[in-house]
Design a protein around this motif. Structure first.
Motif, PDB file in Angstrom:
ATOM      1  N   VAL A   1       0.862  -1.178   0.000  1.00 28.96           N
ATOM      2  CA  VAL A   1       0.000   0.000   0.000  1.00 28.96           C
ATOM      3  C   VAL A   1       0.897   1.225   0.000  1.00 28.96           C
ATOM      4  O   VAL A   1       1.828   1.319   0.801  1.00 28.96           O
ATOM      5  N   GLN A   2       0.620   2.155  -0.919  1.00 30.74           N
ATOM      6  CA  GLN A   2       1.444   3.349  -1.011  1.00 30.74           C
ATOM      7  C   GLN A   2       0.593   4.591  -1.257  1.00 30.74           C
ATOM      8  O   GLN A   2      -0.447   4.520  -1.896  1.00 30.74           O
ATOM      9  N   ALA A   3       1.088   5.704  -0.714  1.00 26.94           N
ATOM     10  CA  ALA A   3       0.476   7.015  -0.928  1.00 26.94           C
ATOM     11  C   ALA A   3       1.494   8.060  -0.531  1.00 26.94           C
ATOM     12  O   ALA A   3       2.250   7.869   0.431  1.00 26.94           O
ATOM     13  N   GLY A   4       1.529   9.163  -1.255  1.00 24.89           N
ATOM     14  CA  GLY A   4       2.536  10.184  -0.978  1.00 24.89           C
ATOM     15  C   GLY A   4       3.911   9.568  -1.081  1.00 24.89           C
ATOM     16  O   GLY A   4       4.208   8.853  -2.029  1.00 24.89           O
ATOM     17  N   GLU A   5       4.731   9.798  -0.094  1.00 29.80           N
ATOM     18  CA  GLU A   5       6.088   9.247  -0.064  1.00 29.80           C
ATOM     19  C   GLU A   5       6.173   7.958   0.742  1.00 29.80           C
ATOM     20  O   GLU A   5       7.264   7.464   1.022  1.00 29.80           O
ATOM     21  N   VAL A   6       5.032   7.406   1.142  1.00 24.93           N
ATOM     22  CA  VAL A   6       4.995   6.252   2.040  1.00 24.93           C
ATOM     23  C   VAL A   6       4.663   4.977   1.272  1.00 24.93           C
ATOM     24  O   VAL A   6       3.726   4.958   0.466  1.00 24.93           O
ATOM     25  N   ASN A   7       5.425   3.932   1.538  1.00 29.86           N
ATOM     26  CA  ASN A   7       5.147   2.610   0.971  1.00 29.86           C
ATOM     27  C   ASN A   7       5.156   1.606   2.121  1.00 29.86           C
ATOM     28  O   ASN A   7       6.125   1.520   2.865  1.00 29.86           O
ATOM     29  N   ARG A   8       4.063   0.864   2.258  1.00 24.01           N
ATOM     30  CA  ARG A   8       3.953  -0.127   3.318  1.00 24.01           C
ATOM     31  C   ARG A   8       3.853  -1.521   2.681  1.00 24.01           C
ATOM     32  O   ARG A   8       2.790  -1.917   2.191  1.00 24.01           O
ATOM     33  N   PRO A   9       4.961  -2.265   2.664  1.00 28.43           N
ATOM     34  CA  PRO A   9       4.959  -3.599   2.066  1.00 28.43           C
ATOM     35  C   PRO A   9       4.022  -4.555   2.801  1.00 28.43           C
ATOM     36  O   PRO A   9       3.949  -4.551   4.036  1.00 28.43           O
ATOM     37  N   ALA A  10       3.306  -5.349   2.044  1.00 26.56           N
ATOM     38  CA  ALA A  10       2.425  -6.406   2.568  1.00 26.56           C
ATOM     39  C   ALA A  10       1.486  -5.881   3.655  1.00 26.56           C
ATOM     40  O   ALA A  10       1.210  -6.562   4.634  1.00 26.56           O
ATOM     41  N   ALA A  11       0.963  -4.681   3.478  1.00 24.42           N
ATOM     42  CA  ALA A  11       0.085  -4.062   4.470  1.00 24.42           C
ATOM     43  C   ALA A  11      -1.388  -4.352   4.203  1.00 24.42           C
ATOM     44  O   ALA A  11      -2.256  -3.893   4.942  1.00 24.42           O
ATOM     45  N   ALA A  12      -1.660  -5.118   3.146  1.00 21.08           N
ATOM     46  CA  ALA A  12      -3.038  -5.470   2.807  1.00 21.08           C
ATOM     47  C   ALA A  12      -3.044  -6.859   2.187  1.00 21.08           C
ATOM     48  O   ALA A  12      -2.001  -7.379   1.785  1.00 21.08           O
ATOM     49  N   TRP A  13      -4.215  -7.460   2.125  1.00 19.01           N
ATOM     50  CA  TRP A  13      -4.333  -8.779   1.510  1.00 19.01           C
ATOM     51  C   TRP A  13      -5.719  -8.944   0.913  1.00 19.01           C
ATOM     52  O   TRP A  13      -6.643  -8.211   1.254  1.00 19.01           O
ATOM     53  N   ASN A  14      -5.807  -9.916   0.019  1.00 14.71           N
ATOM     54  CA  ASN A  14      -7.128 -10.277  -0.490  1.00 14.71           C
ATOM     55  C   ASN A  14      -7.138 -11.737  -0.920  1.00 14.71           C
ATOM     56  O   ASN A  14      -6.102 -12.399  -0.965  1.00 14.71           O
ATOM     57  N   TYR A  15      -8.341 -12.216  -1.169  1.00 13.65           N
ATOM     58  CA  TYR A  15      -8.564 -13.600  -1.600  1.00 13.65           C
ATOM     59  C   TYR A  15      -9.102 -13.552  -3.022  1.00 13.65           C
ATOM     60  O   TYR A  15     -10.302 -13.400  -3.228  1.00 13.65           O
ATOM     61  N   PRO A  16      -8.231 -13.662  -4.026  1.00 11.83           N
ATOM     62  CA  PRO A  16      -8.690 -13.560  -5.421  1.00 11.83           C
ATOM     63  C   PRO A  16      -9.745 -14.608  -5.788  1.00 11.83           C
ATOM     64  O   PRO A  16     -10.648 -14.322  -6.562  1.00 11.83           O
ATOM     65  N   ARG A  17      -9.620 -15.810  -5.217  1.00 12.83           N
ATOM     66  CA  ARG A  17     -10.591 -16.880  -5.456  1.00 12.83           C
ATOM     67  C   ARG A  17     -10.954 -17.506  -4.106  1.00 12.83           C
ATOM     68  O   ARG A  17     -10.493 -18.601  -3.773  1.00 12.83           O
ATOM     69  N   PRO A  18     -11.786 -16.801  -3.344  1.00 11.75           N
ATOM     70  CA  PRO A  18     -12.106 -17.297  -1.998  1.00 11.75           C
ATOM     71  C   PRO A  18     -12.854 -18.620  -2.026  1.00 11.75           C
ATOM     72  O   PRO A  18     -13.498 -18.974  -3.017  1.00 11.75           O
ATOM     73  N   SER A  19     -12.764 -19.326  -0.930  1.00 10.59           N
ATOM     74  CA  SER A  19     -13.455 -20.612  -0.788  1.00 10.59           C
ATOM     75  C   SER A  19     -14.969 -20.416  -0.808  1.00 10.59           C
ATOM     76  O   SER A  19     -15.478 -19.319  -0.561  1.00 10.59           O
ATOM     77  N   ARG A  20     -15.660 -21.519  -1.050  1.00  9.38           N
ATOM     78  CA  ARG A  20     -17.126 -21.502  -1.067  1.00  9.38           C
ATOM     79  C   ARG A  20     -17.658 -20.951   0.268  1.00  9.38           C
ATOM     80  O   ARG A  20     -17.170 -21.304   1.332  1.00  9.38           O
ATOM     81  N   GLY A  21     -18.619 -20.059   0.154  1.00  9.65           N
ATOM     82  CA  GLY A  21     -19.185 -19.408   1.318  1.00  9.65           C
ATOM     83  C   GLY A  21     -18.549 -18.056   1.612  1.00  9.65           C
ATOM     84  O   GLY A  21     -19.087 -17.273   2.385  1.00  9.65           O
ATOM     85  N   TYR A  22     -17.418 -17.780   0.967  1.00  7.68           N
ATOM     86  CA  TYR A  22     -16.701 -16.517   1.184  1.00  7.68           C
ATOM     87  C   TYR A  22     -16.542 -15.739  -0.124  1.00  7.68           C
ATOM     88  O   TYR A  22     -15.712 -14.838  -0.228  1.00  7.68           O
ATOM     89  N   GLU A  23     -17.369 -16.058  -1.101  1.00  6.51           N
ATOM     90  CA  GLU A  23     -17.275 -15.416  -2.415  1.00  6.51           C
ATOM     91  C   GLU A  23     -17.403 -13.895  -2.351  1.00  6.51           C
ATOM     92  O   GLU A  23     -16.872 -13.191  -3.214  1.00  6.51           O
ATOM     93  N   LEU A  24     -18.081 -13.387  -1.355  1.00 10.49           N
ATOM     94  CA  LEU A  24     -18.267 -11.945  -1.201  1.00 10.49           C
ATOM     95  C   LEU A  24     -16.932 -11.206  -1.022  1.00 10.49           C
ATOM     96  O   LEU A  24     -16.845  -9.999  -1.235  1.00 10.49           O
ATOM     97  N   LEU A  25     -15.871 -11.934  -0.671  1.00  7.30           N
ATOM     98  CA  LEU A  25     -14.556 -11.318  -0.464  1.00  7.30           C
ATOM     99  C   LEU A  25     -13.779 -11.118  -1.758  1.00  7.30           C
ATOM    100  O   LEU A  25     -12.787 -10.377  -1.775  1.00  7.30           O
ATOM    101  N   ALA A  26     -14.193 -11.766  -2.834  1.00  8.06           N
ATOM    102  CA  ALA A  26     -13.493 -11.609  -4.114  1.00  8.06           C
ATOM    103  C   ALA A  26     -13.533 -10.132  -4.515  1.00  8.06           C
ATOM    104  O   ALA A  26     -14.531  -9.444  -4.308  1.00  8.06           O
ATOM    105  N   ASP A  27     -12.454  -9.636  -5.059  1.00  9.41           N
ATOM    106  CA  ASP A  27     -12.333  -8.240  -5.502  1.00  9.41           C
ATOM    107  C   ASP A  27     -12.403  -7.245  -4.354  1.00  9.41           C
ATOM    108  O   ASP A  27     -12.750  -6.077  -4.542  1.00  9.41           O
ATOM    109  N   ARG A  28     -12.091  -7.706  -3.142  1.00  7.74           N
ATOM    110  CA  ARG A  28     -12.044  -6.832  -1.966  1.00  7.74           C
ATOM    111  C   ARG A  28     -10.690  -6.981  -1.282  1.00  7.74           C
ATOM    112  O   ARG A  28     -10.026  -8.003  -1.421  1.00  7.74           O
ATOM    113  N   VAL A  29     -10.327  -5.958  -0.532  1.00  8.31           N
ATOM    114  CA  VAL A  29      -9.034  -5.903   0.149  1.00  8.31           C
ATOM    115  C   VAL A  29      -9.249  -5.613   1.625  1.00  8.31           C
ATOM    116  O   VAL A  29     -10.091  -4.787   1.985  1.00  8.31           O
ATOM    117  N   ALA A  30      -8.474  -6.273   2.467  1.00  9.12           N
ATOM    118  CA  ALA A  30      -8.398  -5.958   3.888  1.00  9.12           C
ATOM    119  C   ALA A  30      -7.039  -5.309   4.144  1.00  9.12           C
ATOM    120  O   ALA A  30      -6.047  -5.680   3.523  1.00  9.12           O
TER     121      ALA A  30
END
Length: 165
Positions: A91-120
């Protein structure tokens, strides 16, 4: 191992000890904003949260709602027995870069499909995360990404001595 003592729930609060396992995914009517590097990188009302026993909620926001260029592929992956394979994002903005500061599930397991295309996002890696204009307190520790607000009570996994919960 010390067993956790559930905190009292007040009016308008919920206890993480009432959250289920396996975790539940739900849409919520909340506004979420995240600031990094002196810039706002997301402001959305399209909010999904994951609730799991002993953890404060983790908020998942649409990738499309993040400022252009604020997310990029990061190093590493992980696997959740419930949600599936996760990838990490820088995650980056301005002069700041935070490595591995977010994650997502590109192909979430069954029952968690709502997480696809979302980031935590790990709130401890951001300047500020807000839920309905309330500043979030990060979940203790550096492994979990829960967001603590006054409407959620613990105790929360991640604090010293909570490994075996």
């Amino acid at each position: 191992m010390t067993r956790p003592v559930r905190e009292e729930v007040g009016p308008g609060q919920e206890s993480v000890w009432d959250y289920p396992r396996p975790p539940r995914v739900e849409r919520v009517d909340r506004r979420v904003r995240i600031e990094l590097g002196g810039q706002q990188i997301v402001d959305t009302r399209d909010v999904v949260r994951v609730l799991e026993t002993s953890h404060p909620p983790v908020y998942y926001l649409p990738i499309a709602d993040f400022a252009p260029g604020s997310l990029s592929p990061g190093q590493g992956t992980s696997f959740c027995e419930f949600k599936g394979a996760a990838r990490y994002l820088d995650v980056q903005a301005g002069e700041v870069n935070r490595p591995a500061a977010a994650w997502n599930y590109p192909r979430p397991s069954r029952g968690y499909e709502l997480l696809a295309d979302r980031v935590a996002v790990y709130p401890q890696a951001m300047d500020r995360c807000l839920v309905d204009e309330v500043v979030v307190t990060p979940q203790p520790g550096d492994f979990y990404g829960g967001w603590i607000t006054p409407d959620v009570v613990g105790p929360f996994k991640g604090a010293p001595g909570s490994t075996g919960w």
